[in-house]
Scaffold this motif. Structure first.
Motif, PDB file in Angstrom:
ATOM      1  N   HIS A 218      41.533  44.581  42.573  1.00 42.31           N
ATOM      2  CA  HIS A 218      41.324  43.639  41.471  1.00 42.31           C
ATOM      3  C   HIS A 218      40.119  42.750  41.765  1.00 42.31           C
ATOM      4  O   HIS A 218      39.608  42.725  42.882  1.00 42.31           O
ATOM      5  CB  HIS A 218      42.572  42.783  41.257  1.00 42.31           C
ATOM      6  CG  HIS A 218      43.795  43.573  40.905  1.00 42.31           C
ATOM      7  ND1 HIS A 218      43.824  44.460  39.849  1.00 42.31           N
ATOM      8  CD2 HIS A 218      45.026  43.641  41.476  1.00 42.31           C
ATOM      9  CE1 HIS A 218      45.012  45.021  39.770  1.00 42.31           C
ATOM     10  NE2 HIS A 218      45.766  44.545  40.755  1.00 42.31           N
ATOM     11  N   VAL A 219      39.696  42.008  40.777  1.00 40.55           N
ATOM     12  CA  VAL A 219      38.579  41.084  40.927  1.00 40.55           C
ATOM     13  C   VAL A 219      39.040  39.677  40.606  1.00 40.55           C
ATOM     14  O   VAL A 219      40.038  39.473  39.914  1.00 40.55           O
ATOM     15  CB  VAL A 219      37.389  41.465  40.016  1.00 40.55           C
ATOM     16  CG1 VAL A 219      36.824  42.811  40.397  1.00 40.55           C
ATOM     17  CG2 VAL A 219      37.795  41.453  38.545  1.00 40.55           C
ATOM     18  N   THR A 220      38.287  38.701  41.123  1.00 39.55           N
ATOM     19  CA  THR A 220      38.593  37.304  40.866  1.00 39.55           C
ATOM     20  C   THR A 220      37.937  36.856  39.559  1.00 39.55           C
ATOM     21  O   THR A 220      37.298  37.634  38.862  1.00 39.55           O
ATOM     22  CB  THR A 220      38.095  36.440  42.033  1.00 39.55           C
ATOM     23  OG1 THR A 220      36.684  36.646  42.190  1.00 39.55           O
ATOM     24  CG2 THR A 220      38.795  36.849  43.324  1.00 39.55           C
ATOM     25  N   LYS A 221      38.073  35.566  39.246  1.00 38.60           N
ATOM     26  CA  LYS A 221      37.517  35.047  37.998  1.00 38.60           C
ATOM     27  C   LYS A 221      36.002  35.143  37.945  1.00 38.60           C
ATOM     28  O   LYS A 221      35.429  35.321  36.868  1.00 38.60           O
ATOM     29  CB  LYS A 221      37.941  33.582  37.816  1.00 38.60           C
ATOM     30  CG  LYS A 221      39.446  33.413  37.593  1.00 38.60           C
ATOM     31  CD  LYS A 221      39.797  31.944  37.406  1.00 38.60           C
ATOM     32  CE  LYS A 221      41.297  31.780  37.177  1.00 38.60           C
ATOM     33  NZ  LYS A 221      41.671  30.355  37.005  1.00 38.60           N
ATOM     34  N   ASP A 222      35.339  35.032  39.106  1.00 32.16           N
ATOM     35  CA  ASP A 222      33.878  35.115  39.114  1.00 32.16           C
ATOM     36  C   ASP A 222      33.362  36.543  39.208  1.00 32.16           C
ATOM     37  O   ASP A 222      32.159  36.767  39.306  1.00 32.16           O
ATOM     38  CB  ASP A 222      33.301  34.294  40.268  1.00 32.16           C
ATOM     39  CG  ASP A 222      33.797  34.767  41.624  1.00 32.16           C
ATOM     40  OD1 ASP A 222      34.652  35.669  41.672  1.00 32.16           O
ATOM     41  OD2 ASP A 222      33.316  34.232  42.640  1.00 32.16           O
ATOM     42  N   GLY A 223      34.284  37.542  39.177  1.00 33.73           N
ATOM     43  CA  GLY A 223      33.871  38.941  39.145  1.00 33.73           C
ATOM     44  C   GLY A 223      33.776  39.613  40.493  1.00 33.73           C
ATOM     45  O   GLY A 223      33.487  40.807  40.564  1.00 33.73           O
TER      46      GLY A 223
END
Length: 458
Positions: A218-223
């Motif tokens: 998965h990725v975080t909010k900042d990509g």
């Protein structure tokens, strides 16, 4: 009972500390140190992977000239765009991490690839987030061959390894690494310690057995990829699948690759039949209108090992408030402000009282400096309300003193533009080909003032 061991690890760089502190002294990041719990001693489950390394079993010492230089065999995924990003295909014993936002198509792309590969190589698809029925329904909807692909719904790494040792797959897919857990680690799945130890255990297994390991992350909010940064150091290849939910196109970009070039780009189209590769990305990014419009120009960017034509648009309008806006979509906003200052100082064009909006068409992200001259040309075209010719292509880096600097692979960019029907090119003088390009008029420039004069004459 094994004695519990507590440590504090930075989620950005993986540095260890004996106690919690606000700032990581290794990477200078704030509030990134988290507590992890494990088991002391090198012989306890997955913890032993940290002591035995990720490169597999120990080998004898050799001098550098004794090392074999034979190229490693690669396995094609059946998709040229996927193979391009991987550096030519999958390498035996390699660990590949694919990240992306929810709904980007990570599971769909891997399912398409592994269903094709399972016809020739033993493959095991492990799903921890979806049920086997959900994966089977997706495969049927996409019309994929499902006879040879073996499936497993499991989140325990120990149980997974037992099945893998019996099945002996050549290709192993884990969807996703965030839901996997090791029994010896007390923290919940998805935590820093669980992700790190699960990935270490699986990577060591892949290296020792020669299995191709494909991890979904998965990725975080900042990509960026979720989990500790040490996870990216363990794996051999890190790729990111990007694309907004309102766009039918997805871009697969290589972030790290030990077996090929980084920043390689693959383009896919999301259709009802799944992700279909786009072999000529420039064609879809150049879907322009029949009439030329002010503020629009085509540039040639270099992605990985190939040139790509992309349209950039600019809109300059009188500022509606006290502070003019500077908005950049698909390029660096700070660089836009810098280039506007260069335009005023060395081009004599005052836009301090104007709102400036810049957009790279089709959601493409441009990070290289070759887009500088095209960006300023689009701004000048919109400010003067004069359309540029549609057969014109522009590229070049603009320096702070107003000079036009050459960019890498300039001749290949011109040849790519000529192949798509462009007849004029405004480029740095150092990038002009030695031999004339058939059907292409190359206009060399060395200063920003020369480029603006050339635009006036077009």
């Amino acid at each position: 009972m094994a004695k519990a061991k507590t440590a504090f690890v930075c989620t950005e760089c993986g540095a260890d500390y004996s106690k919690w502190q606000g700032q990581c002294t290794a990477c200078q990041a704030w509030n990134t140190i988290s507590e992890v719990r494990g088991v002391s001693g090198p012989g306890k489950g997955a913890r032993s992977a940290r002591f035995e390394g990720y490169a597999g079993s120990l080998s004898e010492v050799k001098s550098l000239d004794e090392v074999s230089l034979a190229e490693q065999a690669r396995i094609s995924t059946g998709m040229q765009e996927f193979d391009r990003v991987l550096g030519g295909g999958l390498v035996e014993g390699s660990a590949v991490l694919m990240g992306g936002h929810p709904g980007a198509g990570k599971s769909t792309l891997l399912l398409q690839a592994v269903c094709q590969l399972a016809e020739q190589h033993p493959a095991l698809y492990v799903t921890g987030e979806e049920s086997l029925q959900q994966v089977a329904m997706r495969a049927k909807r996409l019309g994929l061959p499902t006879k040879d692909l073996k499936m497993l719904s499991e989140t325990s790494v120990e149980r997974l390894m037992q099945v893998a040792e019996m099945e002996k797959p050549r290709i192993l897919v884990i969807d996703s690494i965030q839901v996997m857990h090791v029994a010896d680690i007390e923290s919940a799945p998805g935590s820093v310690s669980q992700v790190r130890e699960s990935a270490a255990f699986l990577t060591r297994f892949a290296k020792q057995t020669g299995t191709i390991l494909l991890l979904v992350g998965h990725v975080t909010k900042d990509g960026s990829l979720a989990g500790p940064k040490v996870l990216e150091h363990m794996i051999d290849c890190s790729i990111l699948l990007e694309g907004s939910s309102d766009s039918r196109y997805r871009t697969l970009r290589g972030i790290k690759n030990r077996f090929g070039a980084v920043n390689e780009l693959g383009v896919f189209a999301m259709l009802e039949q799944g992700l279909k590769e786009v072999k000529n990305p420039s064609a879809i990014f150049l879907n322009r209108g029949e009439d030329a419009a002010p503020g629009s120009v085509v540039m040639v960017v270099w992605e990985g090992t190939r040139p790509m034509l992309v349209e950039i648009q600019a809109l300059v309008d009188m500022a509606q408030g006290s502070y003019p806006r500077r908005v950049a979509v698909g390029t660096d906003q700070n660089r836009l402000a810098m280039l506007l200052a260069v335009l005023h100082r060395h081009g004599g064009m005052h836009v301090a009282d104007q709102d400036v909006f810049v957009n790279v068409v089709a959601g493409v992200k441009v990070n290289e400096t070759s887009a500088d001259l095209a960006l300023l040309s689009a701004v000048v075209s919109s400010f003067r309300n004069r359309a540029l010719p549609q057969d014109l292509v522009i590229f070049g880096e603009v320096g702070l003193s107003g000079e036009i600097r050459p960019v890498p692979n300039g001749q290949e960019r011109i040849y790519e533009a000529a192949k798509h029907g462009f007849t004029r090119a405004l480029v740095p003088k150092a990038n002009v080909p030695r031999k004339p390009v058939e059907g292409m008029k190359v206009i060399p420039v060395t200063k920003l003032s020369d480029a603006l004069s050339a635009l006036e004459e077009l």
